[in-house]
Scaffold this motif. Structure first.
Motif, PDB file in Angstrom:
ATOM      1  N   UNK A 182      39.387  43.470  43.448  1.00 61.72           N
ATOM      2  CA  UNK A 182      38.664  44.222  44.619  1.00 61.72           C
ATOM      3  C   UNK A 182      37.320  44.736  43.939  1.00 61.72           C
ATOM      4  N   UNK A 183      36.832  44.387  42.814  1.00 60.16           N
ATOM      5  CA  UNK A 183      35.611  44.791  42.328  1.00 60.16           C
ATOM      6  C   UNK A 183      34.508  43.774  42.342  1.00 60.16           C
ATOM      7  N   UNK A 184      33.380  44.212  42.124  1.00 61.55           N
ATOM      8  CA  UNK A 184      32.127  43.142  42.315  1.00 61.55           C
ATOM      9  C   UNK A 184      32.201  42.213  41.154  1.00 61.55           C
ATOM     10  N   UNK A 185      32.124  40.993  41.271  1.00 58.27           N
ATOM     11  CA  UNK A 185      31.838  39.998  40.417  1.00 58.27           C
ATOM     12  C   UNK A 185      30.401  39.405  40.625  1.00 58.27           C
ATOM     13  N   UNK A 186      29.596  39.712  39.654  1.00 60.45           N
ATOM     14  CA  UNK A 186      28.204  39.331  39.785  1.00 60.45           C
ATOM     15  C   UNK A 186      27.527  38.944  38.324  1.00 60.45           C
ATOM     16  N   UNK A 187      28.191  38.694  37.486  1.00 60.76           N
ATOM     17  CA  UNK A 187      27.923  38.150  36.203  1.00 60.76           C
ATOM     18  C   UNK A 187      28.608  36.960  35.631  1.00 60.76           C
ATOM     19  N   UNK A 188      29.096  37.116  34.179  1.00 65.39           N
ATOM     20  CA  UNK A 188      29.876  35.998  33.817  1.00 65.39           C
ATOM     21  C   UNK A 188      30.931  35.250  34.545  1.00 65.39           C
TER      22      UNK A 188
ATOM     23  N   UNK B  22      44.810  36.386  34.622  1.00 61.17           N
ATOM     24  CA  UNK B  22      45.659  37.509  34.396  1.00 61.17           C
ATOM     25  C   UNK B  22      44.586  38.586  34.464  1.00 61.17           C
ATOM     26  N   UNK B  23      45.258  39.815  34.255  1.00 59.62           N
ATOM     27  CA  UNK B  23      44.786  41.020  34.375  1.00 59.62           C
ATOM     28  C   UNK B  23      43.537  41.105  33.517  1.00 59.62           C
TER      29      UNK B  23
ATOM     30  N   UNK C 239      39.517  41.339  34.812  1.00 56.82           N
ATOM     31  CA  UNK C 239      39.047  42.608  34.724  1.00 56.82           C
ATOM     32  C   UNK C 239      37.605  42.583  33.666  1.00 56.82           C
ATOM     33  N   UNK C 240      37.574  41.690  32.801  1.00 56.16           N
ATOM     34  CA  UNK C 240      36.501  41.923  31.841  1.00 56.16           C
ATOM     35  C   UNK C 240      35.081  41.421  32.553  1.00 56.16           C
ATOM     36  N   UNK C 241      35.386  40.479  33.441  1.00 52.30           N
ATOM     37  CA  UNK C 241      34.321  39.984  34.265  1.00 52.30           C
ATOM     38  C   UNK C 241      33.761  40.707  35.481  1.00 52.30           C
ATOM     39  N   UNK C 242      34.313  41.984  35.902  1.00 51.42           N
ATOM     40  CA  UNK C 242      33.873  42.836  36.733  1.00 51.42           C
ATOM     41  C   UNK C 242      32.762  43.664  36.528  1.00 51.42           C
ATOM     42  N   UNK C 243      31.703  43.533  37.311  1.00 54.73           N
ATOM     43  CA  UNK C 243      30.435  44.365  37.054  1.00 54.73           C
ATOM     44  C   UNK C 243      30.513  45.865  37.360  1.00 54.73           C
TER      45      UNK C 243
END
Length: 323
Positions: free
Chosen positions: A167-173, A182-183, A187-191
């Protein structure tokens, strides 16, 4: 926070980095995991089929076991085919929607397994601690209610997990350092800030994983107390024997789940892939062996089915020779 289906989210493509980036290791790993997946399917389908065709296995314990085998097949199938394809493919991209659905389905069946293991522990508790009331308490209707509740709780939890992760914003890697969505690696990719999402996920993992494992622990404490009060050594041995397979399955599943999901995000490292392979790929393969090799009823049913099949084949052969 963006909507899961809003904006340009659904146009995002991720790249799964997979198990290894060494070309020389990919083919051997493909062969190994293909064999594991085939054994998983054959073993779990075999358990389901054996329980269905053997009247002596038409009991609540084996009813729960068929659903346990079904969840093993499903959550292994969500992971393994994609992992196998990526081991031989140069293109390891996966769409946002496919990634989200993979995680949703995987979470659903993995959480279902937590509740089914707890249900099986409850079944053993009633069978050993209240044997005279077993048929009344664990009726056919109650069995279906327990299984349906397991799937319902798992579905609701999986929806919440998926919303928190995607549900977050993915705008980078867009490179996921894992072999499936997986979780932690997603989640490490969420901006955007993920602290609240991580807290919600941790809370529900605690409810689903710690809650069910504590229920199992309390069930077995009660079982042990009851068994130790038994006068006959043979009765004690038989009671412990009926619980051994379930305890082994619980240890394998919850041990790797605790290692993977109940540690701070800063502590995650390369061993996470090993733990994920163990609970998502290897454990579903081992469970049919655990429940068959250490179970006299399953082995007896298997021998009867084999004998019935052999006699039927001989009878058909005699008829064909006569004609």
């Amino acid at each position: 926070m963006l909507s899961v289906m809003g904006g340009n989210q659904t146009q995002i493509k991720f790249i799964l980095l997979g198990i290894t980036d060494r070309p020389c290791a990919q083919t051997p790993l493909f062969v190994l995991f293909l064999l594991i997946y085939i054994v998983t399917l054959v073993g779990n389908v075999g358990i389901i089929t054996l329980v269905r065709v053997s009247p002596i296995l038409h009991t609540p314990m084996y009813f729960f076991l068929t659903h346990f085998a079904f969840t093993d097949i499903c959550y292994s199938t969500v992971i393994s085919p994609r992992m196998l394809a990526d081991l031989l493919s140069e293109d390891k991209t996966i769409s946002f929607t496919a990634c989200m659905m993979q995680y949703l389905i995987f979470a659903f069946f993995a959480i279902s397994e937590c509740y089914l293991l707890a249900t099986m522990a409850y079944d053993r508790h009633v069978a050993i601690c209240q044997p005279l009331l077993y048929v009344t308490i664990i009726s056919s209707r109650v069995c279906w209610q327990l299984v349906a509740s397991s799937y319902l709780f798992a579905f609701l939890s999986a929806i919440i997990y998926t919303w928190c992760v995607f549900g977050g914003s993915f705008c980078g890697p867009n490179r996921i350092d894992h072999f499936f969505c997986d979780v932690v690696p997603v989640l490490m990719l969420v901006c955007s800030d993920t602290h609240s999402s991580e807290m919600v996920i941790f809370a529900f993992v605690t409810i689903n994983v710690v809650g069910t494992s504590m229920f199992i622990l309390l069930s077995y404490i009660s079982i042990i107390c009851t068994v130790l009060r038994m006068c006959s050594a043979q009765s004690r041995a038989r009671a412990f024997h009926t619980c051994t397979s379930h305890l082994m399955a619980v240890s394998l599943f919850f041990g790797s789940a605790f290692f993977m999901y109940l540690q701070p995000s800063s502590s995650h490292r390369s061993l996470d892939k090993v733990a994920s392979i163990f609970y998502a790929v290897v454990t579903p393969m081992l469970n049919p062996f655990i429940y068959s090799l250490r179970n006299k009823e399953v082995k007896g049913a298997l021998l009867k089915c084999r004998s019935r099949f052999f006699n039927h084949w001989q009878h058909r052969r005699v008829l064909s020779l006569r004609t």
